[in-house]
Structures are given as structure tokens and as C-alpha cells.
Design an enzyme around this catalytic site. Structure first.
Site, PDB file in Angstrom:
ATOM      1  N   SER A 229       0.824  -1.213   0.000  1.00 50.70           N
ATOM      2  CA  SER A 229       0.000   0.000   0.000  1.00 50.70           C
ATOM      3  C   SER A 229       0.861   1.267   0.000  1.00 50.70           C
ATOM      4  O   SER A 229       2.004   1.264   0.468  1.00 50.70           O
ATOM      5  CB  SER A 229      -0.890  -0.006   1.241  1.00 50.70           C
ATOM      6  OG  SER A 229      -0.085  -0.064   2.399  1.00 50.70           O
ATOM      7  N   VAL A 232       1.985   2.237   3.660  1.00 54.49           N
ATOM      8  CA  VAL A 232       3.169   1.557   4.205  1.00 54.49           C
ATOM      9  C   VAL A 232       4.411   1.967   3.406  1.00 54.49           C
ATOM     10  O   VAL A 232       5.501   2.149   3.976  1.00 54.49           O
ATOM     11  CB  VAL A 232       2.980   0.022   4.236  1.00 54.49           C
ATOM     12  CG1 VAL A 232       4.266  -0.686   4.644  1.00 54.49           C
ATOM     13  CG2 VAL A 232       1.859  -0.356   5.198  1.00 54.49           C
ATOM     14  N   GLY A 233       4.257   2.153   2.100  1.00 57.37           N
ATOM     15  CA  GLY A 233       5.383   2.602   1.265  1.00 57.37           C
ATOM     16  C   GLY A 233       5.964   3.912   1.769  1.00 57.37           C
ATOM     17  O   GLY A 233       7.180   4.097   1.828  1.00 57.37           O
ATOM     18  N   CYS A 284      -3.182  -4.834  -8.351  1.00 57.55           N
ATOM     19  CA  CYS A 284      -2.739  -3.429  -8.336  1.00 57.55           C
ATOM     20  C   CYS A 284      -3.033  -2.753  -9.658  1.00 57.55           C
ATOM     21  O   CYS A 284      -3.306  -1.565  -9.699  1.00 57.55           O
ATOM     22  CB  CYS A 284      -1.272  -3.349  -7.993  1.00 57.55           C
ATOM     23  SG  CYS A 284      -0.262  -4.270  -9.119  1.00 57.55           S
ATOM     24  N   GLU A 381      -8.629   3.945  -3.277  1.00 61.34           N
ATOM     25  CA  GLU A 381      -8.427   2.567  -3.726  1.00 61.34           C
ATOM     26  C   GLU A 381      -9.261   1.637  -2.845  1.00 61.34           C
ATOM     27  O   GLU A 381      -9.151   1.672  -1.624  1.00 61.34           O
ATOM     28  CB  GLU A 381      -6.949   2.196  -3.604  1.00 61.34           C
ATOM     29  CG  GLU A 381      -6.664   0.787  -4.106  1.00 61.34           C
ATOM     30  CD  GLU A 381      -5.205   0.375  -3.951  1.00 61.34           C
ATOM     31  OE1 GLU A 381      -4.640   0.581  -2.867  1.00 61.34           O
ATOM     32  OE2 GLU A 381      -4.651  -0.173  -4.924  1.00 61.34           O
TER      33      GLU A 381
END
Ligand code: NAP
Ligand code: MG
Length: 482
Positions: A229, A232-233, A284, A381
Site C-alpha cells: 500500500s 506503508v510505502g 494493483c 483505492e
């Protein structure tokens, strides 16, 4: 009693340092336990990084031919195990057996490509810098690489990262997603069967929120390749910046598909079903926004709804199933909440919603119509089988709407008009553009990555997918020779 999955560290299988485990659930059976996996701690990451750092010296000195041989042995083992692995992926992730077979086939195709392209992977040369100076660029491996993968393509994504890392001479500590530890451990076993020297590849399972930070912040880890996600990135990027650790971040998406008046509507609907509902929309590069011009909006929607009616949602291992459950409770709850929010925002639910089948985490293929740019469904998303349909005036408005997103991973257009297609290809703000092909289509020769908040750092695949894993050195040699 179910079997327990162990960590693979320095060539041996071990429990987590704490002895703790966590449940791996089959999402088609709520409350089930397929097996338990090691709930690792900082001590396990420390041991794995130490093993990888120790193995690096010898592994980085192997020839490219030797590394290719190991990689080919691994791919042979993967091919031999493909049916067993496909069943296992469907059990722990919920995607249909056909989709799991497709994932294994994709991993093989990409892996073979990386082995081949390694044979011609070399730097630039500047043969005549000066009359007596020869110069070239050479590549060096980085050291220990951390691979953190998601659960939606649990083995393909880890292969797409791990094989280029190993082929370029790095050693790896791999952390699978907690919804899919089994496929991660299975892959570790295949690396062991390929005879990889101890410590070159290590696999540690456990919660990313508990052990991710020690992997990223260990100064011996020189690069992190992450798919997951955007949220978290962003945390990983912040942690990695302290030691200038290199990052390759493949993140979220809200991919748009444009359908123009001259489109082949059957092909457009086929592509929507495939990219919108494949892997229960947990893709994705899935299509999640559809932008329709008024001339075809109703005809397209009727065809799409007919296909939704014909879908079969259920057991992923049953060959007649077209869509399995979503991956687990947090996925189910998040998607159900997004559906409820879209309804409260005034979007028109044309089909789907939460399934009546409560045996597993089932959501029906879901279609919302009349979605506006003011709605959360247009921007957020969902990562589930939920399509947002909007009607736009023409191509210009479609482009404005398509680019009205923080994300920029993939996209598609359906039209027979070459000028319109080329205009879209030039203007779309996304890492992937598809004309008359669904948004999930890809080939390993080309880079796989996103713009804006969909990605950061060099993409995967393509030549750039190897380049991420090397340092560069410019070499200058003075001498006339004899
Ligand atoms: P996620 O929550 O970000 O998790 C991805 C991985 O990161 C998992 O292994 C997770 O471990 C780990 N993780 C979680 N918190 C961490 C932390 N603080 N430090 C280090 N690692 C941590 O994403 P997801 O829900 O699994 O996957 C869905 C997302 O991935 C979607 O946004 C989707 O678009 C994106 N995705 C992108 C691509 C692409 O190529 N661009 C491909 C597939 C998926 P745990 O499982 O233990 O929490
Ligand atoms: Mg699971």
C-alpha cells in the site's frame, strides 16, 4: 493439528525466536486454520540479515553463469511444483485455481526473462576517452536486499524481486505478507532445493508492523524492494532515508479505463471483467474506474451487468467458479465499508454488494454507476471487486477525469480511432497505458511501475529491474599497451 510453517535462515528451518505462531486462514472458510506460521521477532530478522551478510562475500564472487544455473534450477523446481503451488495459493489467498495457475505461469515467464537478460547485462563503455585512456562502467551488487511482498500475487511478485536481486549478486531476506505465509515458505523450499548456498536466500514470516522496521533500519540492508500500500510505502521511505537505503516501491492504484463511442464494446466489457474482477479485484493494475462517453454508456453497462449476472462466486478450487473470496477479514471489512460509503454518497448500485454466502469472505462483482469526482469511490483505492462507472462528455473530459487521481499505475482506452488512442497514450499520467487491452496486461521486457503515489524508485522488470540492484563504477585506465 495443522502443520507449522518455519522460517528459513542460513540454510536451516527454524521456529521464531519467541516460539510464537499465527494462524493462516483459508478465506473461503471463515475461522479455518490451514496451518500456522512463525510470528517472528527482531531477533529472527537479525539472524537472517547476519546470514545474508555473511553469505554475500562468496555469492557476490560467483560468476554470472553460476548464478544463472542456480536460477534455472529454481525455475525448474517451480515448474515441477506448479500444480501443488497453484492449489496452495488458491487455498490461502482465495483466487481461483485458473488465476493461481496464471500467476505461476507469469512468474516462470518473468524469471526466464531475467535469467536471459542477465547474459547481456553490462555497463556503458567509452573506448577512446583520450588517446591513452580506456573507460568503462561496471556493476557491483549492493549487499543484503530486503524483499517485502504483498498477498495478492504472493509468489509472482516475490520472484520478480528476488531473482533479479540474486542474479546481480545480492543476498536476500524475504518477508512474505501475513495473509500468505505458506506460499512464501514454499518458495523458500524451492530455493533450498535449487541448492542455493546457505544464507543467500532467507525467509522470515511475521507481522510487517512488528518486524518490517528492523529489516529496513538494519544498516547492512542496502536496498528494500517493496510492493504494497501507498501508506506503508511512505513509512518505508521515511525509515530508509536515514541510511540512504535504496527503495523500490510498487504501491496502490485507482486505474481508469476509457471507452469511446467507436469502441468494440464486447472487447471493452471482456477487459473490464478480467481487470476489474480478476483476483476479486485485488490487483494493483486492476481497472476500478470506467469512463464512458454518452453514446455507448447504457449499451456498455447492460453488457457489463449481463456478465455480472453470469458470474459464479464461490470455492476457488471449483473449476466453475469465476471469482473467489477476498483475501481475509480486513480485506472484507474494508471493501464492505467502501461499498456502504459509496451508497451513502449517492452512487447508484447497479449490481453486487456483500454476498449472502457467509461461509467465506465473499463479495459479489459490484458495479456503481453515476460516480462523480466528488465521491470517495472515485479517488480511494478499494482493492476489491468494485467498479465505479462515470459518464463523461468526450475524450478531453475523460482525460481530465482519468488524471484526477493521486495514483498513476495503469490505465486503458478502448477505441478504433488511432488519433484518440495516441492522444491518450501521450496525456495519461500512468506507468502503463493500454489500447484495446485490459489494464493488467504486462510483459517482462518492459518496466512495471507507477507514477505519482503509485510508485517510487526504479520500476520492476525490464532492464531497469536489474539495474535497481547494482551499484555503478566508472573505471578509467591510462596506458598505451604494447
Ligand atoms: P500492505 O499492508 O502495505 O502490506 C504489504 C507488505 O508490507 C506485507 O508483507 C506487510 O506485512 C508489509 N508491511 C506492513 N506494514 C509494514 C511496515 N510497517 N514495515 C514493513 N512492512 C510492512 O499492503 P497489502 O494490503 O498487503 O497489499 C495491498 C496493496 O498493495 C494495495 O494498495 C495494492 O495496490 C498494492 N499492490 C501494488 C502492486 C504494484 O505493483 N504496484 C502490486 C500488488 C499490490 P503484513 O502482511 O504482515 O502486514
Ligand atoms: Mg491466508
Amino acid at each position: 493439528m495443522s502443520e507449522s510453517l518455519l522460517n528459513f535462515i542460513n540454510g536451516t528451518w527454524r521456529e521464531s525466536a519467541s516460539g510464537e505462531t499465527f494462524t493462516n486462514e483459508d478465506p473461503s472458510r471463515r475461522g479455518s486454520e490451514l496451518n500456522r506460521a512463525a510470528a517472528s521477532t527482531e531477533a529472527d530478522i537479525e539472524a537472517a540479515v547476519t546470514a545474508a551478510a555473511t553469505a554475500f562475500m562468496e555469492w557476490s564472487s560467483t560468476t554470472i553463469g553460476e548464478r544463472q544455473t542456480f536460477a534455472l534450477r529454481f525455475l525448474d523446481a517451480l515448474e515441477s511444483a506448479s500444480e501443488e503451488l497453484s492449489v496452495l495459493v488458491s487455498k490461502e489467498n482465495g483466487k481461483t485455481i485458473a488465476e493461481s495457475r496464471g500467476e505461476v505461469a507469469s512468474a516462470l515467464l518473468e524469471g526466464q526473462h531475467h535469467v536471459r537478460q542477465m547474459a547481456v547485462f553490462s555497463g556503458e563503455t567509452a573506448p577512446r576517452v583520450d588517446s591513452d585512456v580506456t573507460a568503462w562502467e561496471q556493476f557491483h551488487p549492493l549487499g543484503v536486499v530486503g524483499v517485502i511482498s504483498p498477498w495478492n500475487y504472493p509468489m509472482n511478485v516475490m520472484c520478480r524481486k528476488t531473482l533479479p536481486a540474486l542474479l546481480t549478486g545480492n543476498t536476500v531476506v524475504f518477508k512474505p505478507a501475513s495473509f500468505t505465509p505458506w506460499s512464501g515458505v514454499f518458495m523458500a523450499d524451492l530455493f533450498a532445493k535449487a541448492g542455493l548456498p546457505k544464507g543467500v536466500f532467507n525467509c522470515v514470516t511475521g507481522r510487517g508492523s512488528a518486524i518490517g522496521n528492523c529489516l529496513i533500519q538494519d544498516p547492512r540492508v542496502r536496498a528494500i524492494s517493496f510492493t504494497g500500500s501507498t501508506e506503508v510505502g511512505r513509512q518505508i521511505l521515511a525509515m530508509a532515508s536515514t541510511d540512504f537505503t535504496r527503495t523500490q516501491l510498487e504501491l496502490g492504484g485507482k486505474n481508469a479505463m476509457i471507452v469511446l463511442a467507436d469502441a468494440d464494446l464486447d472487447a471493452a466489457v471482456d477487459a473490464t471483467i478480467k481487470a476489474g474482477f480478476g483476483c476479486a479485484g485485488q490487483w494493483c493494475t486492476s481497472t476500478s474506474r470506467v469512463l464512458l462517453v454518452p453514446e455507448i454508456a447504457e449499451a456498455y453497462t447492460e453488457k457489463l451487468l449481463a456478465r455480472c449476472e453470469a458470474s459464479v462466486v464461490g470455492d476457488p478450487l471449483d473449476a466453475s467458479t469465476t471469482m473467489g473470496p477476498v483475501a481475509g477479514p480486513s480485506q472484507f471489512n474494508g471493501i464492505a465499508a467502501a461499498i456502504a460509503k459509496a451508497e451513502s454518497e449517492g452512487a447508484w448500485l447497479r449490481y453486487g454488494g456483500v454476498s449472502n454466502n457467509s461461509d467465506g469472505y465473499y463479495i459479489l462483482p459490484t458495479v456503481f454507476d453515476g460516480v462523480t469526482r466528488a465521491m470517495g469511490l472515485f479517488h480511494e483505492e478499494v482493492f476489491g471487486p468494485v467498479l465505479a462507472l462515470s459518464t463523461v462528455a468526450d475524450l478531453d473530459e475523460a482525460m481530465t477525469w482519468a488524471n484526477d487521481s493521486d495514483y498513476g499505475l495503469s490505465s486503458a482506452i478502448f477505441t478504433r480511432d488511432m488519433d484518440a488512442a495516441l492522444h491518450y497514450v501521450r496525456e495519461i499520467e500512468a506507468g502503463m497505458a493500454h489500447v484495446n487491452i485490459h489494464s493488467g496486461f504486462k510483459t517482462p521486457e518492459l518496466p512495471f511501475g507507477g507514477w505519482k503515489e503509485s510508485g517510487f524508485g526504479p520500476p520492476e522488470n525490464g532492464r531497469v529491474g536489474l539495474e535497481f540492484f547494482v551499484e555503478r563504477k566508472a573505471v578509467y585506465i591510462k596506458g598505451q599497451g604494447q
